[in-house]
Structures are given as structure tokens and as C-alpha cells.
Design an enzyme around this catalytic site. Structure first.
Site, PDB file in Angstrom:
ATOM      1  N   ILE A 498       0.815  -1.215   0.000  1.00  0.00           N
ATOM      2  CA  ILE A 498       0.000   0.000   0.000  1.00  0.00           C
ATOM      3  C   ILE A 498       0.849   1.266   0.000  1.00  0.00           C
ATOM      4  O   ILE A 498       0.318   2.371  -0.018  1.00  0.00           O
ATOM      5  CB  ILE A 498      -0.952   0.013   1.217  1.00  0.00           C
ATOM      6  CG1 ILE A 498      -0.168  -0.120   2.530  1.00  0.00           C
ATOM      7  CG2 ILE A 498      -2.000  -1.075   1.079  1.00  0.00           C
ATOM      8  CD1 ILE A 498      -1.035  -0.020   3.784  1.00  0.00           C
ATOM      9  N   GLY A 504      11.255   1.446   3.493  1.00  0.00           N
ATOM     10  CA  GLY A 504      10.943   0.242   2.742  1.00  0.00           C
ATOM     11  C   GLY A 504       9.474   0.206   2.353  1.00  0.00           C
ATOM     12  O   GLY A 504       8.771   1.212   2.399  1.00  0.00           O
ATOM     13  N   VAL A 506       5.425  -0.836   2.530  1.00  0.00           N
ATOM     14  CA  VAL A 506       4.388  -0.960   3.548  1.00  0.00           C
ATOM     15  C   VAL A 506       3.300  -1.880   3.000  1.00  0.00           C
ATOM     16  O   VAL A 506       2.776  -1.646   1.903  1.00  0.00           O
ATOM     17  CB  VAL A 506       3.789   0.408   3.920  1.00  0.00           C
ATOM     18  CG1 VAL A 506       2.747   0.239   5.028  1.00  0.00           C
ATOM     19  CG2 VAL A 506       4.880   1.377   4.354  1.00  0.00           C
ATOM     20  N   LYS A 520       5.366  -2.260   7.935  1.00  0.00           N
ATOM     21  CA  LYS A 520       6.464  -1.592   7.240  1.00  0.00           C
ATOM     22  C   LYS A 520       7.717  -2.476   7.343  1.00  0.00           C
ATOM     23  O   LYS A 520       8.230  -2.710   8.433  1.00  0.00           O
ATOM     24  CB  LYS A 520       6.741  -0.212   7.841  1.00  0.00           C
ATOM     25  CG  LYS A 520       7.794   0.595   7.085  1.00  0.00           C
ATOM     26  CD  LYS A 520       8.217   1.824   7.848  1.00  0.00           C
ATOM     27  CE  LYS A 520       7.129   2.856   7.942  1.00  0.00           C
ATOM     28  NZ  LYS A 520       7.643   4.109   8.567  1.00  0.00           N
ATOM     29  N   ASP A 616      10.324  15.212  10.000  1.00  0.00           N
ATOM     30  CA  ASP A 616       9.953  14.781   8.654  1.00  0.00           C
ATOM     31  C   ASP A 616       8.451  14.988   8.434  1.00  0.00           C
ATOM     32  O   ASP A 616       7.744  14.100   7.942  1.00  0.00           O
ATOM     33  CB  ASP A 616      10.323  13.315   8.429  1.00  0.00           C
ATOM     34  CG  ASP A 616      10.418  12.947   6.950  1.00  0.00           C
ATOM     35  OD1 ASP A 616      10.486  13.875   6.110  1.00  0.00           O
ATOM     36  OD2 ASP A 616      10.416  11.757   6.620  1.00  0.00           O
TER      37      ASP A 616
END
Length: 831
Positions: A498, A504, A506, A520, A616
Site C-alpha cells: 500500500i 521500505g 508498507v 512496514k 519529517d
């Protein structure tokens, strides 16, 4: 006569010394200098440009016009070669005979003036060689030199001028001059990668900037390769952070370092350094900003010469390009064989640019005993051609003949190298396999699994199996068996992916009790790794908040790094704004999502004794549940805030391009206001429904924050909003929202609001959207940030009837609506 002998001897010695000096300069094998349109030769400094009629044999053109201007050229930078021009009304070619194949300069001089019926400022045309498009749909409004460096592999070089439809082309002067082979090596360092870049000698290069840091303009007469170096002042972001230094006599050219052909001593003898004298606690970066074209790679050449130190090993510093570190704790003494003030340079090839701005910064080293200082003497930025051989982004210039030659070469190369390639592949396979095993062993030694307590209870395993039961309720750890994760994701079925992020992929998953989860899985090749994995677990295991994504568990078996979260049915905020085909969100929905995200960030900043800074914040890290309630996610880059007696945390710059706080980047000083800046970018992203960086747009639109701020400051933000919102936003609500975003994007953190302020104003924008607040004139609604106290972290200060305990309940798991508190704040008597 005898008295004249000493003078005669002195004369001859002087002559020999002068000849030796001139001999040191580079003598080009090919040296074509043409003053286009001029009836006579033209002297510029020590160089002579030949008359146009002497060069006419090099030109083939169906129709062309010689033009001249009587306009006085009064500027000190104006050259006599700009007084005439050759005008082309059809496709025209200059053909140069090349005596020594290799890299050559192509310099094109343009100065538009009006001649007869030709207004050269209206000209539009292309310029190309056989293999490279140099200029496309080019037009020029002021004196300009375009400099290119191309590798000529045949005995001729053809430069073609092609007018656009219903237009013409022109050129005032033209150079084709040999370049020393050693000037541009074939192999150099690759930026953001441990690999080297090979094949540079085949690249066509366009000079974007050639800068003399800390010094004046260096003219072509003072450069052995007739280059011009411009001062750096206009590129400096904050001039007060920099100081210019000059010590030309100190410069030394030594074996293994730079040469006069690489850069003259007038460049190495000046520098810009940190303005940190008498302040051993200084901690900031000196930054230069340059305009570049997105979609291209760039060759960056940094020139260094330590003319500021009095002894070796005194100067240590860091070098950054955009938000990434290129050199860390760099000591010029060690690379220059312990020779002080030795000239040297370093080349790096960037990845493809995603922004119209490129930033270069220098700053203090991270070493405890190093005095905070940093220098840069010179910088060259050269654009590299794309895969089509173009420097303009358009036009495939490879001719059929050149393509066929390359095809023949490719066939021959494949035939000859096939057997060797198979053998080499086998050797590399065995080598890589061995390295992978060693890396796994090394990782297994350094990765120490750890347990974190608390949380809720689930039965681990897929609904298709009995699974493994793991309690997360009392003192059991968050660790989930790999088999359970594997079953929950149908063995990491690619159709269940998704999302893909920096850590990486998910996957969507389902536990045995029917609980949907997001899994994840760390990618071993990702730039994010163990540190981010640990940080994510440590952060999310501490927090429980309705606007923060909850961590269910993690898996560290089989050298895996897997995180399991609650499943967010509606994915990312980004996917609901653009690029995925999801239904458009209403303005009220967008405001509520922004408010939810602001609550989550406000909780991070104020919910504990020490603030937690996300680092972030972006639309891809704001997730939406089945009711479109927003939750902040991805804490892999999070950082604990400063101590009570400190104002910031000094740390390496991390974040996502387009959202990154420029002050944090410049100074490497992290505060909660860095999150506020990033959130301000998200606000404009929500309003405009477009990517924060879009290289396909015109240059002024590439960076969303810069573009939106221009319209906000003009007072016409409604011109750029998402078309789906047109006519559906109350003007007052839009004005309040725009002002909030503008405050968030202030250049300096001290001028930005806290997340508490932002939250308050977004709630106010929502109220303005739904109804006009009684007793609050609309004219005053736009000044709310200014009317409130500078830091509104405790709402109870505004209304004594609201206790601090009530305020805290707004942000915890109880789910109390912020509007209950807000309704008291907006009343006139509540202020």
C-alpha cells in the site's frame, strides 16, 4: 659599451623569465575566435577576434545578414565584439576543422540590438552540434555569454543555428578553443553514493556558475584558459555570516594538487569563511544559492586553499550540498601532504536535480576540539547533458549516421565481450554473495533486540491460521514473531503493498482476530536503517494520542526490521490531494485534517518535559483513518528537543526535500520551529493540491513554498488554489489560512508561531468557514496571530475558567473536542 653589458644581461634574463612565464600558459591546438559581423579584426585584452569576412569560409547559410550598432557601449563590462552581429534567417552552420580531437570550449556571445527590421531581443532559435543540443527556443534580452565544453571526437566540429518558426537567429561572437585533456577527468566521485561516476569525458557541459569566493571578478586575461570568475556576494544567502579573506601571495601549487589551468592563484588566494572570530561557540553554516534547471545532473568543482591558518591542522570543517553532507571533519592539511596553503580541488557529480535551486554550504566540524571555522575559495557548477545528449531538456540530436555508428560499436562490443562478461558476472556473483553473508553476520553482531513494554493486546497471526498469541498488555514486549508477520501479510504479497517509503515497503495485513494492520518492512538497501528503526520504536512506545499513529509491535528476527502499526483505512493525506485519483476533499475536511495533524504535533512539542521534534513533517506522513481523522506517522527521524537551559539541538540535517526548514539547514540547529516550517509547506500543499517540488512546471512554479508565498504576499492567494475548491472557501477563512501558512514559513524560527498558535488559527479558520463569529468584526479576523501573545502554549491564560487539566485533556486519548475550548476563546469577553 662596458657599462651597457649589465643592462644587456638584465634585459636578456628578464626576457627569458617572461618567455618562461608565457610558456607555462596553455597553448590551444585549435583556437577560433570570430567577431561575427565585424569587417575588421577586434582586439579584446590579449586576444584577437578575426574579422567576419575572414571566417565566412567556415559558414554555410542560405541567407544571412551582417548587422552593426552605433549604440555607445558605456558599461565597463561591454566588449567591442558586441557592436556587430550576424543574423540568420534559415538553418546555418559553422564548420570548424579540428586538428586535435578532445574537449573544446564553445563560447557564444549575445548582445541583442535593433538592426534594420531585426529586433534581436525578439529572436528565438536553437543551437546544436551533431551530438548535443546546446540551446533550445533560446532568446536573450541583455549581454550574455553561454559557455559549453564538448568532447570532439572527429576532425570537424559543426555548430548549427536553427531559427524557430517565423523567427531568426543571431550571434555576436563565437569561440571554439581546445581545452587541456586533464581539465575534466573521465571518473570522479558520485554525490550521495559510494560509487564513482564514469564517462564524464563524453559529457557535454554547460557552465552554470564560476565563482571566486571572497574576491573580485577575475577576468579572462588573468586565467590561462580565458575564463571569467564572478564574485560570490550575490549568491550568499546571509551575508552577515560570511567574511572575505585575501592572501594571494600565500598560494602554493604542488604536485598532486591543483594547477594554474584548473584555477588561477587569484581564485585560490581569496576565500569566504565563517564569521566566527572571537566566538568559539559559533555554530552555523555559510550558504550560497544558485539557479539550476531541474532534471539534470551537475558537476560541482570545489576549490580549496587554506590561506587563513597560521599552521597545519588548524582548520576542520564540513561541506554540504542541499541537505546532504559531502565532506565531514575535512582537513586540507592531510590531503595536501602537509603543505599549508596548497591549492587543491574536488569534483562531485550530483543526482538529478529536483529543484530549481541548488545550495552549497560550509560549516564547522563536529569535532570537540576544532575551532568553528570553514572556508571555500572557488566553485564551478556545470550542467551535464541528459540521456538524449541535450543540455536543454528537449530535442534528440543524434543523427542517423552517428546512431548507426554507435549501434555498430555496440554490436562489436557485445560480441567481443560476451564470453568475458559471463565469466566476470560469475566472479562478481560469488564476490557479492560473500559480501552479503559478511554484512549479515556483521549486522547480527551489532543489532541487539530490545523489549519495550506497555500497549494493548492482540492475537498475532493471520486470520487464515491459528497464529501465535502475544500479549502486549502487561510487561510483555512489543516483539512479534516473523512467522506471524509473514502470515498476516500473505507472505509479503506484492499485491498487498500500500506504499513505499524511505525505510521500505508498507504492506496491508490482517491479524488472526481480524485487526487490520500496516506492516512496514525495512529494505536493506535503504538509506534508513537500524537507527531509524530503533527511534521509531522508542518514540511510539512512549506516546498514546488520538492524532499519532499507534505502534502495535515490531519484528527483528532473521535480520529483518519490521514495524507493525494500526491500519489507516484512507491512506496518506498526499494521496487525497493529487496523483492517485481519490475523490477531492472539501475545504472543511481539509481544515479538519490540518487541525488534527497540528494537534498531534503540538502534543509532541509540549506533551512531555522535553519536546519531541518530528523532523519529517510532510503530507505523506499524515495518515487518515476511516473517518478521515488525521494521525501523524513515521517517527524514524524524530529527535528529542533541547534541555530547558538550551534553545536548540545541534544535529546533522535530515528531512524531506521541499519541506526542509532553511534555517535548520543553514545552522544545523534543530528546534520545534523546524516542524512548524514543514507544516507550513503542508498547509500550502493542502490548499493548492500539487507536489511541493514539480520539475515539470516553469521555473518560478517548481517550488510550491516559494511560489505560494509570492501570491500570498501579493494578496491574491485565491489565484492558485485547487480548482476543486474554487468558490467554496469563504474569503475570511482563506485569508486566515494563508496568513497562518505564511507565518509558518518565516525565514527565522523566532518569527514563526508555535504549533499551539497554528492550531488556534486553524480552528479559527474553520469557524470563519462555517459562520461569522458574533461580536468579532471581519476586518479584525485577519490579524489574530498578531493580537495573541507571541507564545500561546497554555490556553488557560486567555480564560481563567479553562484549567490546565482541561487543556491537557484536549490532546490526550479522551478525545475531547478542541471546539469546546475554542468556543470560549472566540467570545469577546473570553479574550
Amino acid at each position: 659599451m662596458g657599462c651597457n653589458k649589465p643592462f644587456r644581461l638584465l634585459f636578456w634574463v628578464s626576457l627569458v623569465l617572461c618567455l618562461e612565464c608565457f610558456a607555462k600558459g596553455f597553448t590551444p591546438a585549435d583556437n577560433y575566435l570570430i567577431d561575427c559581423g565585424s569587417p575588421t579584426n577586434t582586439t579584446v585584452g590579449l586576444r584577437v577576434f578575426m574579422a567576419d569576412n575572414l571566417a565566412s569560409k567556415l559558414l554555410s547559410a542560405p541567407e544571412n545578414v551582417l548587422g552593426s550598432t552605433s549604440k555607445a557601449l558605456t558599461s565597463s563590462g561591454d566588449s567591442p565584439i558586441y557592436q556587430t552581429a550576424r543574423i540568420f534567417t534559415g538553418v546555418s552552420k559553422y564548420t570548424f576543422s579540428i586538428s586535435q580531437p578532445g574537449r573544446h570550449w564553445i563560447r557564444l556571445y549575445f548582445y541583442p540590438f535593433v538592426y534594420d527590421k531585426y529586433n534581436m531581443s525578439l529572436a528565438k532559435f536553437d543551437v546544436s552540434t551533431k551530438d548535443h543540443a546546446l540551446l533550445s527556443s533560446f532568446s536573450v534580452q541583455a549581454p550574455l555569454v553561454k559557455e559549453f565544453s564538448v568532447n570532439v571526437t572527429t576532425n570537424t566540429l559543426v555548430i548549427t543555428f536553427t531559427p524557430s518558426q517565423n523567427s531568426f537567429a543571431f550571434i555576436n561572437a563565437l569561440e571554439v578553443v581546445s581545452v587541456p585533456d586533464q581539465l575534466i577527468p573521465d571518473t570522479t566521485k558520485s554525490f550521495k553514493s559510494s560509487d564513482e561516476f564514469h564517462g564524464l569525458m563524453w559529457q557535454a557541459l554547460e557552465t552554470v556558475a564560476r565563482v571566486n569566493m571572497g574576491g573580485p571578478t577575475v577576468t579572462f586575461d588573468n586565467d590561462t584558459l580565458w575564463r571569467t570568475w564572478v564574485p560570490d556576494q550575490r549568491f550568499l544567502v546571509e551575508k552577515n555570516l560570511a567574511v572575505s579573506v585575501s592572501n594571494i601571495r600565500a598560494v602554493k601549487y604542488v604536485d598532486g594538487g591543483s594547477t594554474q589551468d584548473i584555477a588561477p592563484n587569484y581564485v585560490y588566494g581569496t576565500c569566504t569563511r565563517m564569521n566566527s572570530l572571537n566566538d568559539p561557540t559559533s555554530n552555523f553554516n555559510v550558504t550560497w544559492e544558485f539557479d539550476v534547471d531541474p532534471g539534470f545532473q551537475y558537476l560541482l568543482r570545489f576549490h580549496f586553499c587554506d590561506i587563513v591558518s597560521t599552521a597545519l591542522n588548524q582548520l576542520y570543517f564540513n561541506l554540504y550540498v542541499d541537505s546532504s553532507m559531502v565532506l565531514q571533519d575535512f582537513d586540507l592539511s592531510t590531503i595536501m601532504m602537509n603543505v599549508l596553503a596548497a591549492a587543491t580541488y574536488m569534483d562531485y557529480v550530483t543526482e538529478s536535480a529536483t529543484s530549481s535551486k541548488l545550495r552549497v554550504s560550509i560549516g564547522p566540524a563536529n569535532m570537540n576540539n576544532a575551532y568553528p571555522n570553514a572556508i571555500l575559495n572557488g566553485l564551478e557548477i556545470m550542467k551535464m547533458n541528459n540521456s538524449d545528449g541535450s543540455l536543454t531538456g528537449s530535442g534528440i540530436v543524434n543523427t542517423s549516421s552517428s546512431s548507426s555508428k554507435r549501434n555498430v560499436g555496440a554490436i562489436v562490443g557485445v560480441s567481443v565481450g560476451a564470453a568475458f562478461g559471463v565469466l566476470l558476472a560469475g566472479v562478481l556473483f560469488m564476490f557479492c554473495r560473500k559480501r552479503r553473508r559478511l554484512a549479515q553476520r556483521r549486522q547480527s553482531k551489532t543489532w541487539m533486540p530490545f523489549s519495550i513494554n506497555g500497549g494493548t493486546s492482540h492475537t498475532m497471526g493471520s486470520k487464515y491460521s491459528n497464529g501465535t498469541t502475544a500479549s502486549l498488555n502487561s510487561n510483555a514486549s512489543y516483539r512479534i514473531p516473523f512467522l506471524a508477520v509473514q502470515e498476516a501479510t500473505n507472505n509479503f504479497d506484492e499485491s498487498w503493498v500500500i506504499g513505499i517509503g524511505g525505510f521500505g515497503k508498507v504492506y496491508k495485513g490482517e491479524l488472526n482476530d481480524g485487526t487490520k494492520v500496516a506492516v512496514k518492512r525495512g529494505n536493506p538497501r535503504s538509506q534508513q536503517g537500524l537507527a531509524e528503526f530503533q527511534t521509531e520504536i522508542e518514540m511510539l512506545s512512549q506516546f498514546r494520542h488520538r492524532h499519532l499513529v499507534s505502534l502495535i509491535g515490531y519484528c527483528d528476527e532473521k535480520n529483518e526490521m519490521i514495524l507493525v502499526y494500526e491500519y489507516m483505512e484512507n491512506g496518506t493525506l498526499k494521496s487525497h490531494l493529487y496523483g492517485s485519483g481519490n475523490p477531492s476533499l472539501s475545504w472543511k475536511q481539509r481544515l479538519e485534517i490540518c487541525i488534527g495533524a497540528a494537534r498531534g504535533l503540538h502534543y509532541l512539542h509540549t506533551g512531555y518535559a522535553k519536546a519531541v521534534i518530528h523532523r519529517d513533517v510532510k503530507s505523506a506522513n499524515i495518515l487518515l483513518d476511516e473517518n478521515l481523522m488525521a494521525k501523524v506517522a513515521d517517527f524514524g527521524l524524530s529527535k528529542t528537543g533541547p534541555e530547558i537551559d538550551q534553545t536548540h539541538v545541534s544535529t546533522a540535517v535530515k528531512g524531506s526535500f521541499g519541506y526542509l526548514d532553511p534555517e535548520y539547514f543553514r545552522r544545523q540547529q534543530l528546534t520545534e520551529k523546524s516542524d512548524v516550517y514543514s507544516f507550513g509547506v503542508v498547509l500550502f500543499e493542502v490548499l493548492c493540491a500539487r507536489p511541493v517540488i514539480d520539475p515539470t512546471l516553469p521555473r518560478e512554479m517548481v517550488n510550491l513554498a516559494e511560489w505560494a508565498m509570492k501570491w500570498q504576499k501579493k494578496g491574491h492567494l485565491e489565484q492558485i488554489i485547487d480548482t476543486n475548491l474554487a468558490g467554496n472557501i469563504r474569503p475570511d477563512s482563506l485569508r486566515k489560512f494563508g496568513e497562518t501558512a505564511e507565518k509558518c514559513l518565516a525565514d527565522f524560527g523566532v518569527d514563526r508561531p508555535s504549533m499551539g498558535d497554528v492550531l488556534w488559527n486553524l480552528e479559527y479558520a474553520l469557524q470563519l468557514q462555517e459562520a461569522v463569529v458574533q461580536g468579532d468584526p471581519e476586518d479584525n479576523s485577519t490579524n489574530m496571530i498578531g493580537e495573541l501573545s507571541p507564545q500561546i502554549n497554555n490556553f488557560s491564560q486567555l480564560d481563567p475558567t479553562v484549567s490546565s487539566a482541561q487543556f491537557e485533556s484536549v490532546d490526550d486519548l479522551s478525545g475531547v473536542s478542541m471546539s469546546k475550548v475554542f468556543s470560549q476563546l472566540v467570545k469577546s469577553e473570553g479574550r
